[in-house]
Scaffold this motif. Structure first.
Motif, PDB file in Angstrom:
ATOM      1  N   TRP A 164       0.823  -1.208   0.000  1.00 50.13           N
ATOM      2  CA  TRP A 164       0.000   0.000   0.000  1.00 50.13           C
ATOM      3  C   TRP A 164       0.855   1.256   0.000  1.00 50.13           C
ATOM      4  CZ3 TRP A 164      -0.323   4.083   3.443  1.00 50.13           C
ATOM      5  CH2 TRP A 164      -1.349   5.003   3.201  1.00 50.13           C
ATOM      6  N   VAL A 165       1.848   1.323   0.886  1.00 47.33           N
ATOM      7  CA  VAL A 165       2.627   2.553   1.018  1.00 47.33           C
ATOM      8  C   VAL A 165       3.505   2.794  -0.219  1.00 47.33           C
ATOM      9  CG1 VAL A 165       4.752   1.698   2.151  1.00 47.33           C
ATOM     10  CG2 VAL A 165       3.841   3.953   2.728  1.00 47.33           C
ATOM     11  N   THR A 166       3.882   1.731  -0.920  1.00 48.17           N
ATOM     12  CA  THR A 166       4.655   1.899  -2.150  1.00 48.17           C
ATOM     13  C   THR A 166       3.843   2.664  -3.193  1.00 48.17           C
ATOM     14  OG1 THR A 166       5.953  -0.114  -1.767  1.00 48.17           O
ATOM     15  CG2 THR A 166       5.847   0.713  -4.026  1.00 48.17           C
ATOM     16  N   GLY A 167       2.615   2.241  -3.407  1.00 44.24           N
ATOM     17  CA  GLY A 167       1.752   2.937  -4.354  1.00 44.24           C
ATOM     18  C   GLY A 167       1.406   4.338  -3.888  1.00 44.24           C
ATOM     19  N   TYR A 168       1.172   4.461  -2.601  1.00 47.25           N
ATOM     20  CA  TYR A 168       0.792   5.755  -2.028  1.00 47.25           C
ATOM     21  C   TYR A 168       1.918   6.772  -2.181  1.00 47.25           C
ATOM     22  CZ  TYR A 168      -0.589   9.159   1.544  1.00 47.25           C
ATOM     23  OH  TYR A 168      -0.909  10.310   2.220  1.00 47.25           O
ATOM     24  N   TYR A 169       3.136   6.391  -1.784  1.00 46.37           N
ATOM     25  CA  TYR A 169       4.270   7.306  -1.886  1.00 46.37           C
ATOM     26  C   TYR A 169       4.667   7.569  -3.342  1.00 46.37           C
ATOM     27  CZ  TYR A 169       5.484   7.741   3.102  1.00 46.37           C
ATOM     28  OH  TYR A 169       5.487   8.058   4.432  1.00 46.37           O
ATOM     29  N   ALA A 170       4.551   6.552  -4.185  1.00 43.89           N
ATOM     30  CA  ALA A 170       4.876   6.748  -5.603  1.00 43.89           C
ATOM     31  C   ALA A 170       3.977   7.824  -6.208  1.00 43.89           C
ATOM     32  CB  ALA A 170       4.731   5.441  -6.372  1.00 43.89           C
ATOM     33  N   ASN A 171       2.712   7.801  -5.846  1.00 41.97           N
ATOM     34  CA  ASN A 171       1.780   8.811  -6.337  1.00 41.97           C
ATOM     35  C   ASN A 171       2.145  10.196  -5.819  1.00 41.97           C
ATOM     36  OD1 ASN A 171      -0.786   9.751  -7.590  1.00 41.97           O
ATOM     37  ND2 ASN A 171      -1.394  10.051  -5.460  1.00 41.97           N
ATOM     38  N   LEU A 172       2.477  10.272  -4.512  1.00 41.74           N
ATOM     39  CA  LEU A 172       2.851  11.564  -3.938  1.00 41.74           C
ATOM     40  C   LEU A 172       4.107  12.126  -4.602  1.00 41.74           C
ATOM     41  CD1 LEU A 172       2.247  11.125  -0.088  1.00 41.74           C
ATOM     42  CD2 LEU A 172       0.793  12.279  -1.756  1.00 41.74           C
ATOM     43  N   ILE A 173       5.087  11.257  -4.858  1.00 43.15           N
ATOM     44  CA  ILE A 173       6.322  11.708  -5.501  1.00 43.15           C
ATOM     45  C   ILE A 173       6.026  12.242  -6.901  1.00 43.15           C
ATOM     46  CG2 ILE A 173       8.535  10.943  -6.452  1.00 43.15           C
ATOM     47  CD1 ILE A 173       8.776   9.034  -4.065  1.00 43.15           C
ATOM     48  N   SER A 174       5.179  11.544  -7.641  1.00 40.59           N
ATOM     49  CA  SER A 174       4.849  11.985  -8.999  1.00 40.59           C
ATOM     50  C   SER A 174       4.143  13.340  -8.992  1.00 40.59           C
ATOM     51  CB  SER A 174       3.973  10.941  -9.701  1.00 40.59           C
ATOM     52  OG  SER A 174       2.670  10.915  -9.138  1.00 40.59           O
ATOM     53  N   ARG A 175       3.439  13.645  -7.897  1.00 42.05           N
ATOM     54  CA  ARG A 175       2.715  14.909  -7.764  1.00 42.05           C
ATOM     55  C   ARG A 175       3.538  15.976  -7.031  1.00 42.05           C
ATOM     56  NH1 ARG A 175      -3.038  14.578  -7.863  1.00 42.05           N
ATOM     57  NH2 ARG A 175      -3.121  15.972  -6.059  1.00 42.05           N
ATOM     58  N   LYS A 176       4.772  15.609  -6.649  1.00 40.71           N
ATOM     59  CA  LYS A 176       5.658  16.518  -5.907  1.00 40.71           C
ATOM     60  C   LYS A 176       5.031  16.960  -4.590  1.00 40.71           C
ATOM     61  CE  LYS A 176       7.615  18.243 -10.259  1.00 40.71           C
ATOM     62  NZ  LYS A 176       8.657  17.204 -10.268  1.00 40.71           N
TER      63      LYS A 176
END
Length: 269
Positions: A164-176
């Motif tokens: 879960w946190v992998t997908g969650y953080y990946a999304n946040l990183i892509s959105r800066k």
């Protein structure tokens, strides 16, 4: 007669969702609104084939949202009662609900039927638009190649599930929207400044995690101060939340200048 049907495409509820959020007396918590609610099962209420309302229920059998539009408001209590009394085979067992105190009608229905209540989460919002405090904490935006480091950090310090946190953080990183504080090349704190895509677009929802070894040194307050300033720089009002049991987090949030006026309440029927 009211018919309840499972909704497979959430786009079908877009108009009702907008109405639901608009009627709230304060911004709804970002993690619940954008994280937990979309993962829940949604059901539509139809009157003579017209969609008049909806609810969503998580995998533990807890209602997360409930709404009937204004022209059919008088039907809300009967629909709600039929759901918790398990009178509809489509929905199945409903054991309780979560509602914020900003969702007044839904909250009232939960209170009417609750056998047990307890505060789950404290919701905070920025009242003073400008941040009076300053921080020299050197925060930096997370990069794609740092994803694994952030995931391991979250697993170690808050027990977050890796997938879960992998997908969650990946999304946040892509959105800066994910930031870190490092010392001696070691990640010691993570901060989130999440922006809303559709609703509540004048707010930024904040989050932070501090390494267990560094807690009690004021780092959490400094991270939040940085994030509040970041949000204000975008013309947004900061908000965040924390669990009722997390006293240290509550103190840090208050020191950073946010005020708690609303709660998320857990109901058991």
């Amino acid at each position: 007669m009211i018919t309840i049907v499972k909704i497979e495409q959430l786009e079908e509820l877009s108009t009702l969702k907008k109405e639901y959020i608009k009627q709230a007396t304060a911004p709804l918590d970002g993690m619940w609104l954008c994280g937990f609610v979309p993962m829940a099962d949604h059901f539509g209420f139809y009157k003579n084939e017209e969609l008049i309302g909806f609810c969503c229920i998580n995998s533990d059998g807890y209602l997360l949202q409930f709404y009937v539009n204004q022209p059919n408001h008088a039907l809300a209590d009967d629909i709600f009662t039929s759901i918790i009394n398990k009178e509809n085979g489509v929905i199945g067992d409903v054991t309780g609900a979560f509602s914020s105190t900003a969702e007044t009608h839904y909250l009232s229905l939960c209170l009417d039927h609750a056998a047990k209540t307890q505060v789950n989460t404290l919701m905070y919002q920025q009242i003073e638009k400008s941040v009076k405090q300053k921080t020299d904490l050197p925060m930096a935006a997370a990069r794609v190649e740092q994803l694994a480091e952030f995931v391991e950090f979250a697993k170690t310090n808050i027990g977050a599930p890796e997938e879960w946190v992998t997908g969650y953080y990946a999304n946040l990183i892509s959105r800066k929207e994910l930031f870190g504080y490092w010392k001696d090349h070691k990640l010691l704190a993570a901060g989130e400044c999440r922006l809303f895509n559709e609703h509540q677009t004048d707010h930024a929802d904040l989050g932070m995690v501090v390494a267990e070894s560094e807690r009690g040194q004021g780092i959490a307050t400094q991270v939040l101060t940085y994030l509040i300033a970041l949000a204000n720089g975008k013309g947004l009002t900061a908000m965040c939340s924390t669990e009722k049991t997390n006293i240290a987090s509550q103190k840090a949030i208050t020191r950073a200048g946010l005020t708690s006026s609303h709660r998320i309440v857990q109901f058991d029927f």
